[in-house]
Design an enzyme around this catalytic site. Structure first.
Site, PDB file in Angstrom:
ATOM      1  N   GLU A  33      72.848  47.152  33.207  1.00 16.46           N
ATOM      2  CA  GLU A  33      72.777  47.667  31.849  1.00 16.46           C
ATOM      3  C   GLU A  33      73.063  46.485  30.922  1.00 16.46           C
ATOM      4  OE1 GLU A  33      75.521  50.806  30.769  1.00 16.46           O
ATOM      5  OE2 GLU A  33      74.694  50.885  28.731  1.00 16.46           O
ATOM      6  N   ARG A 260      82.175  48.374  45.523  1.00 18.18           N
ATOM      7  CA  ARG A 260      82.240  47.375  44.463  1.00 18.18           C
ATOM      8  C   ARG A 260      83.031  46.181  44.936  1.00 18.18           C
ATOM      9  NH1 ARG A 260      80.836  49.822  39.695  1.00 18.18           N
ATOM     10  NH2 ARG A 260      81.486  48.203  38.275  1.00 18.18           N
ATOM     11  N   LYS A 270      82.881  45.630  32.359  1.00 18.91           N
ATOM     12  CA  LYS A 270      82.344  44.994  31.154  1.00 18.91           C
ATOM     13  C   LYS A 270      83.065  45.458  29.899  1.00 18.91           C
ATOM     14  CE  LYS A 270      78.164  45.881  32.614  1.00 18.91           C
ATOM     15  NZ  LYS A 270      76.712  46.098  32.686  1.00 18.91           N
TER      16      LYS A 270
HETATM   17  P1  ATP Z   1      80.752  47.544  34.745  1.00 20.61           P
HETATM   18  O1  ATP Z   1      81.813  48.534  34.987  1.00 20.61           O
HETATM   19  O2  ATP Z   1      81.193  46.148  34.976  1.00 20.61           O
HETATM   20  O3  ATP Z   1      80.088  47.755  33.420  1.00 20.61           O
HETATM   21  P2  ATP Z   1      78.392  48.653  35.906  1.00 20.61           P
HETATM   22  O4  ATP Z   1      78.195  49.140  37.291  1.00 20.61           O
HETATM   23  O5  ATP Z   1      78.382  49.661  34.806  1.00 20.61           O
HETATM   24  O6  ATP Z   1      79.676  47.771  35.905  1.00 20.61           O
HETATM   25  P3  ATP Z   1      75.772  47.617  35.673  1.00 20.61           P
HETATM   26  O7  ATP Z   1      75.214  46.695  34.662  1.00 20.61           O
HETATM   27  O8  ATP Z   1      75.312  49.025  35.665  1.00 20.61           O
HETATM   28  O9  ATP Z   1      77.338  47.545  35.569  1.00 20.61           O
HETATM   29  O10 ATP Z   1      75.563  46.997  37.128  1.00 20.61           O
HETATM   30  C1  ATP Z   1      74.332  46.585  37.646  1.00 20.61           C
HETATM   31  C2  ATP Z   1      74.378  46.663  39.127  1.00 20.61           C
HETATM   32  O11 ATP Z   1      75.430  45.852  39.626  1.00 20.61           O
HETATM   33  C3  ATP Z   1      74.651  48.084  39.588  1.00 20.61           C
HETATM   34  O12 ATP Z   1      73.834  48.355  40.702  1.00 20.61           O
HETATM   35  C4  ATP Z   1      76.099  48.057  39.977  1.00 20.61           C
HETATM   36  O13 ATP Z   1      76.358  49.000  40.973  1.00 20.61           O
HETATM   37  C5  ATP Z   1      76.285  46.612  40.441  1.00 20.61           C
HETATM   38  N1  ATP Z   1      77.670  46.208  40.236  1.00 20.61           N
HETATM   39  C6  ATP Z   1      78.370  46.235  39.086  1.00 20.61           C
HETATM   40  N2  ATP Z   1      79.639  45.837  39.276  1.00 20.61           N
HETATM   41  C7  ATP Z   1      79.747  45.554  40.589  1.00 20.61           C
HETATM   42  C8  ATP Z   1      80.827  45.095  41.423  1.00 20.61           C
HETATM   43  N3  ATP Z   1      82.043  44.855  40.927  1.00 20.61           N
HETATM   44  N4  ATP Z   1      80.562  44.904  42.729  1.00 20.61           N
HETATM   45  C9  ATP Z   1      79.344  45.138  43.231  1.00 20.61           C
HETATM   46  N5  ATP Z   1      78.298  45.561  42.512  1.00 20.61           N
HETATM   47  C10 ATP Z   1      78.489  45.771  41.206  1.00 20.61           C
HETATM   48 MG    MG Z   2      78.886  50.154  32.865  1.00 21.63          MG
HETATM   49 MG    MG Z   3      75.882  50.983  35.333  1.00 20.07          MG
END
Ligand code: ATP
Ligand code: MG
Ligand code: MG
Length: 555
Positions: A33, A260, A270
């Site tokens: 995202e 994760r 984020k």
């Molecule tokens: P955040 O909480 O940091 O915003 P998010 O999952 O909302 O994390 P996204 O931009 O949606 O962030 O993540 C893109 C991809 O990266 C998704 O498939 C997510 O599952 C993966 N991802 C995000 N954070 C991690 C992590 N700490 N370890 C492994 N994969 C991750």
């Molecule tokens: Mg997020």
């Molecule tokens: Mg996400």
């Protein structure tokens, strides 16, 4: 490079292939995202997805999951692309969930016509109450059985912008008694009156994550949609949504979940990283103390070190925390092989060689990297007036002090053996000069017997008249707590380390460093690994310390 064992996701794919899944139908995606910069957790997902692409010679899409205009920005899109490419991966197609807004809308209309979706206008609280709890079934709200015609009309008017933000939603009509709370009539659309970074004001209704994600996977014909464990319960919904629109002649994506990646002594969400930026706790998303890819890059991390870290920390089924010292180990190993050896003095004291001819300068030759025989040498100017580290000298010391003392010898790296003779002090008793004599026959590499004479220590130094002045930034952990966001009673911001940045305004470096570029990696001998910072100018060079030479965080 052949892998000796498969992680469990790679194994799932190997099993699918063994069961007859056609290898040319494999297709993956990385779906960020664009609401922040990528961090080291994302790197796990990037390495997993693009690694699978490399392993099977399959395409990997970069899909921006841009369904929430209130948090998303073009700046983030650009940063994400830069970081993935820097890590060394190339996507097959750059995609956006927003490209599918019309298709998603059309499918939603189809659901309404089939009696599988309805418009609701209750408050969020009322809807939450009706949902019940995991142990008690929910109840139907008053709008659940609206007619198809009325739903179509209201949904159309939602799209046309007739209603206030938050006033109406479209919900799937699934099962208010499901044991999975996510199946109790989840939202498909909400009204958000905010311009989108790509679609502008064309839309004022936006699809929810669950609705957009699986259907986007389907549009792109992604074979394996890999996401993190918190989406495990969403899988049932992912499948339900696909069931509604799926054409059996096409590939049906499947969602699989992995843990994760968490890292000790930092936060990774984020939202929290944004808070660090907005409160100016750090200088930006790419502050060298941030666990972001851009922060690590600026700190001096290499793509190889981050990919190596991903290999070593692995992909697992259960949430766990990886110790940040593993990340440091990876960069230290990499830089040991590649970084150019130089000398710099961070806390200088003047050293005068009294028997070295006044005004004389010689150009010595310094080995660039003893680990790499092809790395060559560079010029290193020497003279009778040098800086050494203040802590490398004591007038007197015990036998465990392997540095310079009065009456004892040490070698100046790549130069001569010197012996401490006397000191000059100011009125307050601080040493202002150390006077030494050199064994002028002992020059390193000269082939004389004295040149290979062993003494108990070797010091780094710079020639005062040749040295360049620079700013050096040293970093410590950004948080004092191992898991700053795991405390129920305390906010993670309370654990910010007030001393995580140390700025040395006047360090002295050998002149070779004046031509350093942002990509160069250096070992300042005996001090650690350093890289030029983007704040650097020709007049004011700035170096970042990447990591020390030894594991200083070992417990
Ligand atoms: P955040 O909480 O940091 O915003 P998010 O999952 O909302 O994390 P996204 O931009 O949606 O962030 O993540 C893109 C991809 O990266 C998704 O498939 C997510 O599952 C993966 N991802 C995000 N954070 C991690 C992590 N700490 N370890 C492994 N994969 C991750
Ligand atoms: Mg997020
Ligand atoms: Mg996400």
């Amino acid at each position: 490079e052949e892998k000796d064992s498969l992680n469990f996701i790679e194994q799932i794919i190997a099993d699918d292939l063994a069961a007859g899944f056609s290898p040319d139908k494999l297709r993956f995606r990385f779906p960020p995202e664009p609401n922040g910069y990528l961090h080291i957790g994302h790197a796990a997902s990037i390495c997993l997805n693009f690694g699978l692409g490399e392993m099977h010679n399959a395409p990997v899409n970069l899909r921006f999951d841009d369904t929430n205009p209130s948090k998303e920005e073009q700046e983030y899109v650009d940063a994400i692309k830069r970081d993935i490419q820097w890590l060394g991966f190339q996507w097959a197609t750059e995609c956006y969930s927003s490209d599918y807004f019309q298709q998603l809308y059309d499918w939603a209309v189809q659901l309404i016509k089939e009696g599988k979706a309805y418009v609701d206008q209750q408050s969020a609280e009322a809807m939450a109450t009706q949902k019940g709890t995991p142990t008690t079934p929910g109840v139907a709200g008053p709008f659940r059985d609206r007619s198809v015609e009325e739903n179509l009309d209201l949904f159309e008017r939602m799209k046309a912008g007739e209603f206030e933000q938050g006033s109406y939603v479209l919900r799937a009509k699934i099962d208010m008694a499901s044991s999975n709370m996510l199946m109790r009539d989840p939202l498909l659309y909400r009204i958000v009156r905010k311009a989108h970074h790509r679609t502008g004001t064309e839309w004022c209704i936006y699809p929810m994550y669950d609705w957009a994600h699986g259907e986007s996977d389907y549009v792109e014909q992604i074979s394996h949609s890999l996401c993190t464990l918190e989406f495990k319960m969403h899988r049932e919904l992912y499948d339900w949504f696909l069931d509604q629109i799926y054409d059996p002649a096409k590939l049906r994506p499947k969602q699989r979940e992995f843990a994760r990646r968490n890292l000790s002594y930092t936060v990774m969400s984020k939202r929290k990283l944004l808070e660090l930026v907005q409160t100016k706790t750090v200088s930006g998303w790419d502050d060298p103390r941030m666990p972001t890819i851009s922060g690590l890059r600026r700190r001096g991390y290499t793509p190889d070190s981050i990919r190596k870290f991903s290999d070593l920390s692995g992909i697992s089924k259960r949430d766990s925390v990886t110790d940040v010292s593993l990340l440091e180990y990876c960069i230290r190993e990499d830089l040991n092989k590649t970084a150019t050896r130089v000398m710099g003095v961070l806390d200088p004291v003047k050293l005068v060689i009294t028997n070295y001819p006044a005004g004389k300068t010689e150009i010595l030759s310094a080995e660039n990297n003893p680990e790499d025989p092809n790395s060559g040498t560079h010029d290193l100017p020497f003279s009778g007036e040098l800086y050494i580290e203040r802590e490398d000298f004591k007038e007197e010391a015990g036998s465990k002090f392997f540095r310079l003392t009065l009456g004892n010898e040490v070698r100046l790296k790549s130069a001569y053996i010197i012996k401490g003779e006397s000191v000059v002090k100011d009125a307050a008793g601080n040493i202002t000069e150390i006077h030494c004599t050199a064994d002028l026959d002992s020059k390193s590499g000269s082939g004389t017997e004295a040149s290979i004479r062993k003494v108990k220590g070797t010091l780094h130094w710079v020639s005062i008249q040749h040295a360049i002045k620079a700013e050096v930034r040293e970093y410590d952990r950004l948080f004092l707590d191992e898991a700053p966001d795991s405390h129920e009673d305390k906010n993670f911001m309370e654990f910010v380390n007030p001393d995580s940045l140390k700025i040395i305004k006047e360090a002295y470096l050998e002149p070779f460093l004046k031509d350093a570029t942002l990509d160069d990696k250096f070992q300042f001998q005996r001090l650690g690994y350093f890289t030029l910072d983007k704040d650097s100018t020709a007049e004011n060079l700035v170096f970042n310390k990447t990591v020390g030479l030894r594991d200083s965080w070992a417990k």
